[in-house]
Design a protein around this motif. Structure first.
Motif, mmCIF file in Angstrom:
data_model
loop_
_atom_site.group_PDB
_atom_site.id
_atom_site.type_symbol
_atom_site.label_atom_id
_atom_site.label_comp_id
_atom_site.label_asym_id
_atom_site.label_seq_id
_atom_site.Cartn_x
_atom_site.Cartn_y
_atom_site.Cartn_z
ATOM 1 N N VAL A 54 -5.515 6.621 -3.497
ATOM 2 C CA VAL A 54 -5.181 6.611 -2.073
ATOM 3 C C VAL A 54 -4.416 7.888 -1.734
ATOM 4 O O VAL A 54 -3.453 8.246 -2.419
ATOM 5 C CB VAL A 54 -4.343 5.365 -1.723
ATOM 6 C CG1 VAL A 54 -3.840 5.440 -0.281
ATOM 7 C CG2 VAL A 54 -5.175 4.104 -1.929
ATOM 8 N N SER A 55 -4.868 8.590 -0.691
ATOM 9 C CA SER A 55 -4.188 9.811 -0.266
ATOM 10 C C SER A 55 -3.327 9.591 0.977
ATOM 11 O O SER A 55 -2.291 10.227 1.136
ATOM 12 C CB SER A 55 -5.203 10.919 0.003
ATOM 13 O OG SER A 55 -6.116 10.530 1.027
ATOM 14 N N SER A 56 -3.746 8.682 1.871
ATOM 15 C CA SER A 56 -2.965 8.429 3.087
ATOM 16 C C SER A 56 -3.301 7.061 3.649
ATOM 17 O O SER A 56 -4.358 6.494 3.359
ATOM 18 C CB SER A 56 -3.210 9.519 4.142
ATOM 19 O OG SER A 56 -4.581 9.581 4.475
ATOM 20 N N ILE A 57 -2.387 6.550 4.460
ATOM 21 C CA ILE A 57 -2.539 5.227 5.087
ATOM 22 C C ILE A 57 -2.447 5.413 6.591
ATOM 23 O O ILE A 57 -1.580 6.144 7.088
ATOM 24 C CB ILE A 57 -1.451 4.262 4.589
ATOM 25 C CG1 ILE A 57 -1.543 4.132 3.062
ATOM 26 C CG2 ILE A 57 -1.577 2.901 5.257
ATOM 27 C CD1 ILE A 57 -0.377 3.410 2.446
ATOM 28 N N GLY A 58 -3.350 4.774 7.307
ATOM 29 C CA GLY A 58 -3.392 4.904 8.758
ATOM 30 C C GLY A 58 -2.069 4.523 9.412
ATOM 31 O O GLY A 58 -1.334 3.658 8.928
ATOM 32 N N LEU A 71 0.836 -1.197 0.000
ATOM 33 C CA LEU A 71 0.000 0.000 0.000
ATOM 34 C C LEU A 71 0.871 1.246 0.000
ATOM 35 O O LEU A 71 1.880 1.306 0.697
ATOM 36 C CB LEU A 71 -0.917 0.007 1.225
ATOM 37 C CG LEU A 71 -1.944 -1.120 1.318
ATOM 38 C CD1 LEU A 71 -2.686 -1.046 2.637
ATOM 39 C CD2 LEU A 71 -2.919 -1.058 0.150
ATOM 40 N N GLU A 72 0.463 2.239 -0.778
ATOM 41 C CA GLU A 72 1.193 3.503 -0.820
ATOM 42 C C GLU A 72 0.277 4.583 -1.374
ATOM 43 O O GLU A 72 -0.660 4.293 -2.137
ATOM 44 C CB GLU A 72 2.441 3.387 -1.689
ATOM 45 C CG GLU A 72 2.158 3.020 -3.128
ATOM 46 C CD GLU A 72 3.412 2.879 -3.951
ATOM 47 O OE1 GLU A 72 3.310 2.722 -5.182
ATOM 48 O OE2 GLU A 72 4.513 2.935 -3.374
ATOM 49 N N PRO A 73 0.500 5.833 -0.998
ATOM 50 C CA PRO A 73 -0.305 6.918 -1.567
ATOM 51 C C PRO A 73 -0.171 6.959 -3.083
ATOM 52 O O PRO A 73 0.895 6.725 -3.636
ATOM 53 C CB PRO A 73 0.301 8.171 -0.908
ATOM 54 C CG PRO A 73 0.900 7.673 0.367
ATOM 55 C CD PRO A 73 1.428 6.307 0.054
ATOM 56 N N GLY A 74 -1.283 7.254 -3.734
ATOM 57 C CA GLY A 74 -1.287 7.327 -5.192
ATOM 58 C C GLY A 74 -1.857 6.109 -5.879
ATOM 59 O O GLY A 74 -2.102 6.146 -7.089
#
Length: 366
Positions: free
Chosen positions: A228-232, A206-209
């Protein structure tokens, strides 16, 4: 075993008419060759889908509340209206505070004049310097009081802090409000935040973008694209999942906060060689395709390939096939390696199998 027999039976019921059409769709002079339909190995964007359920939130959201006890004097919005940042939405009665401000402003003017007179007298040595400094201090004092009154007056005018859409109006002019009374909601809806959870197993990829698509039961025929903009920063110790936040453009303002969305996250986006799944020929734990050599009168070559991920009707080819090579997509059961085949047509996004068969059937009837 029951499922396999059912699937095979269903597939045979579909393939049997196709084989019959392939057999009768050629002129008699050409029936010495096996009739097939081809497809090009296409290089196209590919990813591994990961499904989840998510909830929409507004990009910005606020509930404007009263901070003073006063009557509502003016309402400057309608239910569901789009408003711009800085627009005054609600004005509370502020007559007493305005009077105090005017009195302070008059006192400021008086003290400013006194400072100017004393300054002139002191320049001619006709007034002590201490009197000038005292008058300047009194002027600064009243200016500070004016600033305080002006700051308090902002509590009587509630303005939109950003562009957005207001909610329902549940108050009226003349209503008495107290500190903490919720007056109106404001949501920025042109961009939506989509929060969903995925198992921690996928954290490493998982990664932003990362691109994703989402559907809502309210708009079943429309696909909303985002990324995806951010990951917890934490893993839930109970569900062993991580929360992902994505952003979805919402220019027509159809999506609303709180909506449930079916999310498909596109993991490991890449360019892949893709072929129709019907073109694969399984043999044990290996997979083969029939490649058509157009330079050798459509001679067929049986070639082993390594298959990656699959989608409905499509398969990713990792090794054994190059982009734009022509393969047999329908008629693989009848074609043999080394045969020269009769190519009825090439199926693609613009030409379906049905159209190819109907065209050749019409030629046979003619």
């Amino acid at each position: 075993m029951t499922t396999s027999r059912t699937s095979f039976s269903g597939a045979w019921r579909w393939l049997a008419p196709l084989c019959l059409l392939l057999a009768v769709s050629l002129p008699l002079a050409a029936q010495d060759r096996t009739a097939v339909i081809g497809a090009r190995a296409a290089l196209q964007p590919w990813s591994d889908p990961l499904e989840a359920l998510g909830t929409l939130r507004a990009d910005e959201s606020v509930t404007l509340s009263a901070t003073v006890t006063e009557l509502v004097a003016e309402l400057n919005f309608r239910d569901g209206e789009a408003v711009e940042a800085g627009r005054m939405l609600i004005r509370l009665e502020d007559g007493e505070e305005q009077a105090q401000l005017r009195a302070a402003q008059a006192l400021r003017d008086e003290r400013r004049s006194a400072v100017e007179r004393l300054t002139q007298l002191q320049s001619r040595n006709m007034a002590p310097r201490a009197d000038v400094e005292d008058s300047q201090a009194r002027l600064r004092q009243v200016e500070a009081e004016i600033q305080g009154l002006e700051a308090r007056l902002t509590n009587y005018r509630l303005r939109a802090p950003f562009d957005g859409v207001v909610g329902f109006r549940n108050i009226s002019v003349g209503s008495l409000v107290t500190p903490g009374t919720e007056l109106v909601t404001l949501d920025k809806l042109d961009v939506m935040k989509l929060d969903f959870s995925v198992p921690e197993l996928y954290l490493a990829i998982l990664e932003p973008g990362l691109p994703l698509s989402a559907r809502s039961v309210a708009f079943p025929d429309e696909l909303f694209e985002g990324e995806v903009s951010s990951i917890g920063s934490r893993i839930d110790p109970v569900s062993r999942s991580v929360t992902i936040r994505a952003e979805i453009d919402n220019p027509e303002l159809r999506l609303r906060p709180g909506m449930l969305m079916e999310v498909i996250l596109q993991r490991s986006p890449r360019q892949a060689v893709v072929v129709p799944e019907a073109a694969l020929i399984p043999s044990g734990d290996r997979q083969y395709v029939l490649v058509i050599d157009e330079s050798d009168e459509n001679r067929v070559e049986r070639r082993e390939v390594r298959v990656g991920e699959r989608r409905i009707g499509q398969a990713e080819i990792l090794e054994g096939l190059e982009p734009d090579e022509l393969i047999v997509s329908h008629g693989v059961q009848r074609a043999r390696e080394g045969d020269r085949v009769q190519l009825l047509g090439i199926a693609d996004d613009e030409t379906s199998i049905r159209e190819i068969l109907e065209a050749h059937r019409d030629e046979g009837d003619a």
